[in-house]
Design an enzyme around this catalytic site. Structure first.
Site, PDB file in Angstrom:
ATOM      1  N   GLY A   1       0.760  -1.244   0.000  1.00  0.00           N
ATOM      2  CA  GLY A   1       0.000   0.000   0.000  1.00  0.00           C
ATOM      3  C   GLY A   1       0.790   1.293   0.000  1.00  0.00           C
TER       4      GLY A   1
ATOM      5  CD  GLU B   1       1.383   0.392   6.819  1.00  0.00           C
ATOM      6  OE1 GLU B   1       1.024   0.669   5.664  1.00  0.00           O
ATOM      7  OE2 GLU B   1       1.151  -0.697   7.352  1.00  0.00           O
ATOM      8  CG  ASP B   2      -1.342   1.793   3.050  1.00  0.00           C
ATOM      9  OD1 ASP B   2      -1.068   1.439   4.213  1.00  0.00           O
ATOM     10  OD2 ASP B   2      -1.928   1.039   2.252  1.00  0.00           O
TER      11      ASP B   2
ATOM     12  CG  ASP C   1      -8.941   0.634   9.513  1.00  0.00           C
ATOM     13  OD1 ASP C   1      -9.626   1.623   9.766  1.00  0.00           O
ATOM     14  OD2 ASP C   1      -9.444  -0.451   9.163  1.00  0.00           O
TER      15      ASP C   1
ATOM     16  CE  LYS D   1     -10.390   4.142   6.805  1.00  0.00           C
ATOM     17  NZ  LYS D   1     -10.961   2.848   6.356  1.00  0.00           N
TER      18      LYS D   1
ATOM     19  CG  PHE E   1     -13.149   0.507   1.908  1.00  0.00           C
ATOM     20  CD1 PHE E   1     -12.271  -0.229   2.698  1.00  0.00           C
ATOM     21  CD2 PHE E   1     -13.039   0.412   0.525  1.00  0.00           C
ATOM     22  CE1 PHE E   1     -11.317  -1.050   2.124  1.00  0.00           C
ATOM     23  CE2 PHE E   1     -12.079  -0.411  -0.058  1.00  0.00           C
ATOM     24  CZ  PHE E   1     -11.219  -1.138   0.744  1.00  0.00           C
TER      25      PHE E   1
ATOM     26  CG  ASP F   1      -5.943  -3.217  -2.069  1.00  0.00           C
ATOM     27  OD1 ASP F   1      -5.512  -2.785  -0.978  1.00  0.00           O
ATOM     28  OD2 ASP F   1      -6.360  -4.374  -2.214  1.00  0.00           O
TER      29      ASP F   1
ATOM     30  NE  ARG G   1      -2.301  -2.866  -3.957  1.00  0.00           N
ATOM     31  CZ  ARG G   1      -2.463  -3.013  -2.643  1.00  0.00           C
ATOM     32  NH1 ARG G   1      -2.365  -1.961  -1.856  1.00  0.00           N
ATOM     33  NH2 ARG G   1      -2.723  -4.181  -2.112  1.00  0.00           N
TER      34      ARG G   1
HETATM   35  P1  IMP Z   1      -5.123  -2.010  10.553  1.00  0.00           P
HETATM   36  O1  IMP Z   1      -4.281  -3.164  10.990  1.00  0.00           O
HETATM   37  O2  IMP Z   1      -6.557  -2.191  10.968  1.00  0.00           O
HETATM   38  O3  IMP Z   1      -4.597  -0.670  10.995  1.00  0.00           O
HETATM   39  O4  IMP Z   1      -5.244  -2.069   8.993  1.00  0.00           O
HETATM   40  C1  IMP Z   1      -4.273  -1.677   8.168  1.00  0.00           C
HETATM   41  C2  IMP Z   1      -4.478  -2.185   6.760  1.00  0.00           C
HETATM   42  O5  IMP Z   1      -5.869  -2.307   6.390  1.00  0.00           O
HETATM   43  C3  IMP Z   1      -3.913  -1.186   5.807  1.00  0.00           C
HETATM   44  O6  IMP Z   1      -2.526  -1.368   5.644  1.00  0.00           O
HETATM   45  C4  IMP Z   1      -4.725  -1.419   4.567  1.00  0.00           C
HETATM   46  O7  IMP Z   1      -4.154  -2.459   3.818  1.00  0.00           O
HETATM   47  C5  IMP Z   1      -6.076  -1.867   5.070  1.00  0.00           C
HETATM   48  N1  IMP Z   1      -7.068  -0.768   5.059  1.00  0.00           N
HETATM   49  C6  IMP Z   1      -7.591  -0.130   6.125  1.00  0.00           C
HETATM   50  N2  IMP Z   1      -8.486   0.803   5.758  1.00  0.00           N
HETATM   51  C7  IMP Z   1      -8.525   0.763   4.399  1.00  0.00           C
HETATM   52  C8  IMP Z   1      -9.278   1.515   3.403  1.00  0.00           C
HETATM   53  O8  IMP Z   1     -10.103   2.411   3.677  1.00  0.00           O
HETATM   54  N3  IMP Z   1      -9.038   1.179   2.103  1.00  0.00           N
HETATM   55  C9  IMP Z   1      -8.154   0.209   1.736  1.00  0.00           C
HETATM   56  N4  IMP Z   1      -7.445  -0.505   2.634  1.00  0.00           N
HETATM   57  C10 IMP Z   1      -7.627  -0.239   3.949  1.00  0.00           C
HETATM   58 MG    MG Z   2      -0.584  -0.961   4.479  1.00  0.00          MG
END
Ligand code: IMP
Ligand code: MG
Length: 178
Positions: free
Chosen positions: A48, A102-103, A106, A134, A155, A162, A168
């Site tokens: 990402g 990181e992208d 979440d 977020k 989302f 993606d 992407r």
């Molecule tokens: P976390 O472990 O919940 O913080 O999730 C991180 C990963 O979830 C990111 O690296 C993304 O790959 C994916 N992700 C979370 N939110 C989104 C979104 O809105 N669009 C696309 N991918 C997301």
């Molecule tokens: Mg990521």
């Protein structure tokens, strides 16, 4: 309103390229200022973050290195959900200042796992740079020093993010139309 169709879902343009680049520049300036004498190693998390990383690094002017890791996810052994393994950290980070790139953060669980794993390699310090966060979905306590944009729980796709592998390449951000 500009929309894109990706597989079965419709997304609407929500953040344009100019707004994205403005925040990239701000974050790069902050890092250039804060980590000036630290020769940081940037650890970019694939897939990402490839686009953010490329844009960010073009504006990093301090001595630094860059390396890439990839997270492999698989179903957890218990009901703990998804466990992620860090693959391919080739660079020696012992005693070094690390910046994770990181992208999106979440729930923060991926970042927490990454911090734990990198921590076992004895870096001097680890900073977090993410394009998106977020805040309402964060489940763990993270010190996110460099966040380009805070967004609601929707989302999104584009700028490296993606939907099922697609989207992407979009240079701007699109939000899912419910
Ligand atoms: P976390 O472990 O919940 O913080 O999730 C991180 C990963 O979830 C990111 O690296 C993304 O790959 C994916 N992700 C979370 N939110 C989104 C979104 O809105 N669009 C696309 N991918 C997301
Ligand atoms: Mg990521």
């Amino acid at each position: 309103m500009k929309t894109v169709q990706i597989l079965d879902k419709k997304f609407a343009l929500s953040i344009n390229e100019q707004s994205i680049q403005k925040e990239v520049t701000r974050v790069a300036q902050e890092i250039n200022r804060d980590l000036k004498d630290k020769e940081p190693i940037f650890v970019s998390v694939l897939n990402g973050s490839f686009m953010f990383t490329a844009d960010l690094m073009r504006q990093i002017t301090i001595p630094s290195k860059i390396t890439f890791v990839k997270l492999a996810s698989y179903e957890g052994v218990a009901s703990t959900g998804v466990i992620k393994e860090v693959m391919g950290l080739s660079e020696d980070i012992q005693g070094r200042t690390v910046v994770i790139v990181e992208d999106i953060v979440d729930t923060g669980l991926t970042m927490q796992r990454l911090l734990e794993t990198l921590g076992t390699r004895h870096p001097k310090e680890i900073h977090i740079a993410t394009f998106f966060v977020k805040p309402d979905k964060l489940k763990v306590n993270l010190n996110i020093e460099y966040a380009a944009m805070k967004i609601p729980n929707d989302f999104i796709v584009g700028y490296g993010l993606d939907y099922d592998g697609y989207g992407r390449n979009l240079p701007e951000i699109y939000t899912l139309v419910e």
